[in-house]
Design a protein around this motif. Structure first.
Motif, PDB file in Angstrom:
ATOM      1  N   GLU A 110      88.042  66.319  59.774  1.00 22.96           N
ATOM      2  CA  GLU A 110      88.183  64.908  59.421  1.00 22.96           C
ATOM      3  C   GLU A 110      89.228  64.195  60.277  1.00 22.96           C
ATOM      4  OE1 GLU A 110      88.946  65.047  55.249  1.00 22.96           O
ATOM      5  OE2 GLU A 110      86.889  65.636  54.737  1.00 22.96           O
ATOM      6  N   ASN A 111      90.094  64.975  60.938  1.00 16.61           N
ATOM      7  CA  ASN A 111      91.121  64.377  61.806  1.00 16.61           C
ATOM      8  C   ASN A 111      90.733  64.386  63.290  1.00 16.61           C
ATOM      9  OD1 ASN A 111      93.304  63.555  60.010  1.00 16.61           O
ATOM     10  ND2 ASN A 111      93.519  65.720  59.533  1.00 16.61           N
ATOM     11  N   LEU A 112      89.507  64.805  63.599  1.00 20.01           N
ATOM     12  CA  LEU A 112      89.071  64.841  64.989  1.00 20.01           C
ATOM     13  C   LEU A 112      89.037  63.448  65.626  1.00 20.01           C
ATOM     14  CD1 LEU A 112      86.190  67.455  65.416  1.00 20.01           C
ATOM     15  CD2 LEU A 112      88.277  67.274  66.744  1.00 20.01           C
ATOM     16  N   ASN A 113      88.842  62.435  64.795  1.00 23.98           N
ATOM     17  CA  ASN A 113      88.782  61.068  65.316  1.00 23.98           C
ATOM     18  C   ASN A 113      90.157  60.411  65.405  1.00 23.98           C
ATOM     19  OD1 ASN A 113      86.164  60.638  66.060  1.00 23.98           O
ATOM     20  ND2 ASN A 113      85.489  59.880  64.066  1.00 23.98           N
ATOM     21  N   VAL A 114      91.191  61.148  65.045  1.00 23.96           N
ATOM     22  CA  VAL A 114      92.562  60.616  65.099  1.00 23.96           C
ATOM     23  C   VAL A 114      93.249  61.164  66.346  1.00 23.96           C
ATOM     24  CG1 VAL A 114      94.791  60.487  63.915  1.00 23.96           C
ATOM     25  CG2 VAL A 114      92.663  60.532  62.578  1.00 23.96           C
ATOM     26  N   ASN A 115      93.908  60.310  67.091  1.00 25.27           N
ATOM     27  CA  ASN A 115      94.662  60.749  68.259  1.00 25.27           C
ATOM     28  C   ASN A 115      95.631  61.858  67.854  1.00 25.27           C
ATOM     29  OD1 ASN A 115      97.331  60.501  69.954  1.00 25.27           O
ATOM     30  ND2 ASN A 115      95.715  59.661  71.248  1.00 25.27           N
ATOM     31  N   LEU A 116      95.667  62.939  68.632  1.00 23.12           N
ATOM     32  CA  LEU A 116      96.458  64.111  68.250  1.00 23.12           C
ATOM     33  C   LEU A 116      97.945  63.793  68.108  1.00 23.12           C
ATOM     34  CD1 LEU A 116      96.211  67.110  67.585  1.00 23.12           C
ATOM     35  CD2 LEU A 116      96.599  67.611  70.000  1.00 23.12           C
ATOM     36  N   ASP A 117      98.477  62.935  68.973  1.00 22.89           N
ATOM     37  CA  ASP A 117      99.900  62.575  68.880  1.00 22.89           C
ATOM     38  C   ASP A 117     100.191  61.825  67.586  1.00 22.89           C
ATOM     39  OD1 ASP A 117     100.511  63.730  71.323  1.00 22.89           O
ATOM     40  OD2 ASP A 117     100.032  61.904  72.443  1.00 22.89           O
ATOM     41  N   ILE A 118      99.273  60.931  67.203  1.00 24.80           N
ATOM     42  CA  ILE A 118      99.439  60.194  65.938  1.00 24.80           C
ATOM     43  C   ILE A 118      99.325  61.152  64.761  1.00 24.80           C
ATOM     44  CG2 ILE A 118      98.426  58.427  64.438  1.00 24.80           C
ATOM     45  CD1 ILE A 118      97.536  56.959  66.973  1.00 24.80           C
ATOM     46  N   TYR A 119      98.374  62.091  64.878  1.00 22.81           N
ATOM     47  CA  TYR A 119      98.161  63.062  63.802  1.00 22.81           C
ATOM     48  C   TYR A 119      99.417  63.897  63.560  1.00 22.81           C
ATOM     49  CZ  TYR A 119      96.376  67.246  61.466  1.00 22.81           C
ATOM     50  OH  TYR A 119      96.191  68.299  60.602  1.00 22.81           O
ATOM     51  N   LYS A 120     100.096  64.268  64.644  1.00 23.09           N
ATOM     52  CA  LYS A 120     101.281  65.114  64.512  1.00 23.09           C
ATOM     53  C   LYS A 120     102.503  64.343  64.014  1.00 23.09           C
ATOM     54  CE  LYS A 120     100.084  68.656  67.911  1.00 23.09           C
ATOM     55  NZ  LYS A 120     100.419  69.275  69.206  1.00 23.09           N
ATOM     56  N   LEU A 121     102.576  63.067  64.394  1.00 16.92           N
ATOM     57  CA  LEU A 121     103.780  62.295  64.078  1.00 16.92           C
ATOM     58  C   LEU A 121     103.618  61.370  62.878  1.00 16.92           C
ATOM     59  CD1 LEU A 121     104.849  61.333  67.727  1.00 16.92           C
ATOM     60  CD2 LEU A 121     105.785  63.160  66.301  1.00 16.92           C
ATOM     61  N   GLY A 122     102.383  60.943  62.624  1.00 19.76           N
ATOM     62  CA  GLY A 122     102.158  59.971  61.554  1.00 19.76           C
ATOM     63  C   GLY A 122     102.249  60.593  60.176  1.00 19.76           C
ATOM     64  N   ASN A 123     102.590  59.757  59.186  1.00 23.96           N
ATOM     65  CA  ASN A 123     102.604  60.266  57.813  1.00 23.96           C
ATOM     66  C   ASN A 123     101.180  60.236  57.250  1.00 23.96           C
ATOM     67  OD1 ASN A 123     102.051  57.613  56.841  1.00 23.96           O
ATOM     68  ND2 ASN A 123     104.237  57.120  56.988  1.00 23.96           N
ATOM     69  N   LYS A 124     101.017  60.824  56.079  1.00 23.63           N
ATOM     70  CA  LYS A 124      99.686  61.007  55.507  1.00 23.63           C
ATOM     71  C   LYS A 124      98.976  59.677  55.259  1.00 23.63           C
ATOM     72  CE  LYS A 124      97.267  63.573  51.901  1.00 23.63           C
ATOM     73  NZ  LYS A 124      97.408  64.462  50.713  1.00 23.63           N
ATOM     74  N   SER A 125      99.701  58.682  54.757  1.00 25.75           N
ATOM     75  CA  SER A 125      99.084  57.398  54.449  1.00 25.75           C
ATOM     76  C   SER A 125      98.598  56.693  55.717  1.00 25.75           C
ATOM     77  CB  SER A 125     100.051  56.499  53.672  1.00 25.75           C
ATOM     78  OG  SER A 125     101.223  56.275  54.428  1.00 25.75           O
ATOM     79  N   THR A 126      99.378  56.815  56.799  1.00 25.89           N
ATOM     80  CA  THR A 126      98.978  56.210  58.077  1.00 25.89           C
ATOM     81  C   THR A 126      97.707  56.860  58.603  1.00 25.89           C
ATOM     82  OG1 THR A 126     101.282  55.744  58.638  1.00 25.89           O
ATOM     83  CG2 THR A 126      99.691  55.734  60.452  1.00 25.89           C
TER      84      THR A 126
ATOM     85  N   ASN B 170      95.431  58.503  56.886  1.00 28.01           N
ATOM     86  CA  ASN B 170      94.307  58.155  56.003  1.00 28.01           C
ATOM     87  C   ASN B 170      93.784  56.756  56.294  1.00 28.01           C
ATOM     88  OD1 ASN B 170      94.306  60.621  54.709  1.00 28.01           O
ATOM     89  ND2 ASN B 170      95.626  59.950  53.027  1.00 28.01           N
ATOM     90  N   MET B 171      94.692  55.839  56.621  1.00 30.63           N
ATOM     91  CA  MET B 171      94.283  54.467  56.929  1.00 30.63           C
ATOM     92  C   MET B 171      93.459  54.437  58.224  1.00 30.63           C
ATOM     93  SD  MET B 171      96.699  51.083  57.245  1.00 30.63           S
ATOM     94  CE  MET B 171      97.560  51.709  58.698  1.00 30.63           C
ATOM     95  N   ILE B 172      93.881  55.227  59.216  1.00 26.12           N
ATOM     96  CA  ILE B 172      93.143  55.305  60.475  1.00 26.12           C
ATOM     97  C   ILE B 172      91.761  55.910  60.241  1.00 26.12           C
ATOM     98  CG2 ILE B 172      93.079  56.410  62.750  1.00 26.12           C
ATOM     99  CD1 ILE B 172      96.172  56.279  62.722  1.00 26.12           C
ATOM    100  N   LYS B 173      91.711  56.976  59.462  1.00 20.99           N
ATOM    101  CA  LYS B 173      90.431  57.656  59.210  1.00 20.99           C
ATOM    102  C   LYS B 173      89.463  56.784  58.420  1.00 20.99           C
ATOM    103  CE  LYS B 173      91.998  61.447  57.305  1.00 20.99           C
ATOM    104  NZ  LYS B 173      92.010  62.790  56.714  1.00 20.99           N
ATOM    105  N   ALA B 174      90.007  55.927  57.543  1.00 22.73           N
ATOM    106  CA  ALA B 174      89.163  55.104  56.670  1.00 22.73           C
ATOM    107  C   ALA B 174      88.252  54.176  57.467  1.00 22.73           C
ATOM    108  CB  ALA B 174      90.035  54.286  55.718  1.00 22.73           C
ATOM    109  N   GLY B 175      88.687  53.772  58.649  1.00 25.73           N
ATOM    110  CA  GLY B 175      87.889  52.854  59.447  1.00 25.73           C
ATOM    111  C   GLY B 175      86.985  53.553  60.443  1.00 25.73           C
ATOM    112  N   ARG B 176      86.907  54.868  60.374  1.00 23.36           N
ATOM    113  CA  ARG B 176      86.135  55.611  61.360  1.00 23.36           C
ATOM    114  C   ARG B 176      85.151  56.568  60.692  1.00 23.36           C
ATOM    115  NH1 ARG B 176      90.976  57.052  65.725  1.00 23.36           N
ATOM    116  NH2 ARG B 176      91.681  54.887  65.993  1.00 23.36           N
ATOM    117  N   ASP B 177      83.985  56.670  61.281  1.00 22.04           N
ATOM    118  CA  ASP B 177      82.965  57.572  60.768  1.00 22.04           C
ATOM    119  C   ASP B 177      83.308  59.007  61.169  1.00 22.04           C
ATOM    120  OD1 ASP B 177      80.706  58.309  59.457  1.00 22.04           O
ATOM    121  OD2 ASP B 177      79.293  57.613  60.986  1.00 22.04           O
ATOM    122  N   LEU B 178      82.784  59.978  60.431  1.00 23.18           N
ATOM    123  CA  LEU B 178      82.984  61.378  60.807  1.00 23.18           C
ATOM    124  C   LEU B 178      82.273  61.639  62.135  1.00 23.18           C
ATOM    125  CD1 LEU B 178      82.465  63.161  57.369  1.00 23.18           C
ATOM    126  CD2 LEU B 178      84.618  62.913  58.613  1.00 23.18           C
ATOM    127  N   PRO B 179      82.871  62.447  63.002  1.00 23.52           N
ATOM    128  CA  PRO B 179      82.299  62.643  64.337  1.00 23.52           C
ATOM    129  C   PRO B 179      81.164  63.667  64.372  1.00 23.52           C
ATOM    130  CG  PRO B 179      84.308  63.904  64.137  1.00 23.52           C
ATOM    131  CD  PRO B 179      84.162  63.138  62.851  1.00 23.52           C
TER     132      PRO B 179
END
Length: 204
Positions: free
Chosen positions: A101-117, A119-128
């Motif tokens: 589910e995090n494949l569509n999230v930039n890896l740097d953001i995934y490592k540094l961002g908090n859970k809510s951030t 989740n907000m990014i993933k909410a606007g993106r379809d599963l890959p």
């Protein structure tokens, strides 16, 4: 180690991720434009067999000799069905789906961002859509380990991984029982892209 992103693979991980995954990780390290993805290690496979009780079923093949060809084929078919239809243990399933589910999230953001951030990014993106491939440390027995393309959705990801596991159980493998214990698959889950061209990379 159960799951590793391509970017995070280190040399000490090599025994647990198979040759194909090692090649991808090395290409990634060389800054080539490799699509985002992760590897499900051989340790994960061991846990899957142990927690589903399938490991004890595999042991039953050991006592079947060459004269029992029909029984051998029957047991192999049973094993394949058991692996495909098994309920993936919750903790293992959760680990896979979290990565997928995090494949569509930039890896740097995934490592540094908090859970809510995140989740907000993933909410606007379809599963890959992803490619799911088997990666082995010994390719001498399997020239073309299983590959599944254009896989999408949580249930399909789990099922496809189990299909990769099941595909290893063949008559030739079962005839040499030591192979069953020695051949352990890692699984590559890699994002598919809309490419203008495609090809095969041969590594030495």
């Amino acid at each position: 180690m159960l799951i590793k992103w391509f970017n995070d693979v280190e040399k000490e991980d090599y025994p647990y991720i198979g040759e194909k995954a090692i090649n991808i990780a090395q290409l990634k390290e060389a800054d080539l434009p490799i699509p985002h993805g992760f590897v499900i290690s051989t340790n994960f496979y061991d846990l899957f067999l142990e927690e589903t009780g399938i490991k004890s079923k595999i042991e039953e093949i050991k006592d079947i000799n060459l004269a029992g060809e029909e029984l051998l084929q029957e047991k192999i078919l049973e094993l394949k069905e058991l692996i495909i239809e098994a309920e993936m243990p919750y903790s293992l399933k959760k680990a896979i789906l979290e990565s997928y589910e995090n494949l569509n999230v930039n890896l740097d953001i995934y490592k540094l961002g908090n859970k809510s951030t995140i989740n907000m990014i993933k909410a606007g993106r379809d599963l890959p859509y992803v490619a799911v491939r088997t990666s082995l440390n010994d390719n001498s027995i399997f020239e073309n380990p299983s590959t599944f393309l254009n896989v999408k959705g949580n249930n399909n990801i789990i099922l496809t991984i189990q299909k990769c596991y099941a595909s290893l159980f063949t008559r030739n493998l079962a005839l040499n029982f030591n192979n069953i214990n020695n051949i352990k698959p890692a699984i590559i889950v890699q994002k598919m892209i809309n490419s203008q061209a495609s090809g095969i990379v041969t590594t030495d």
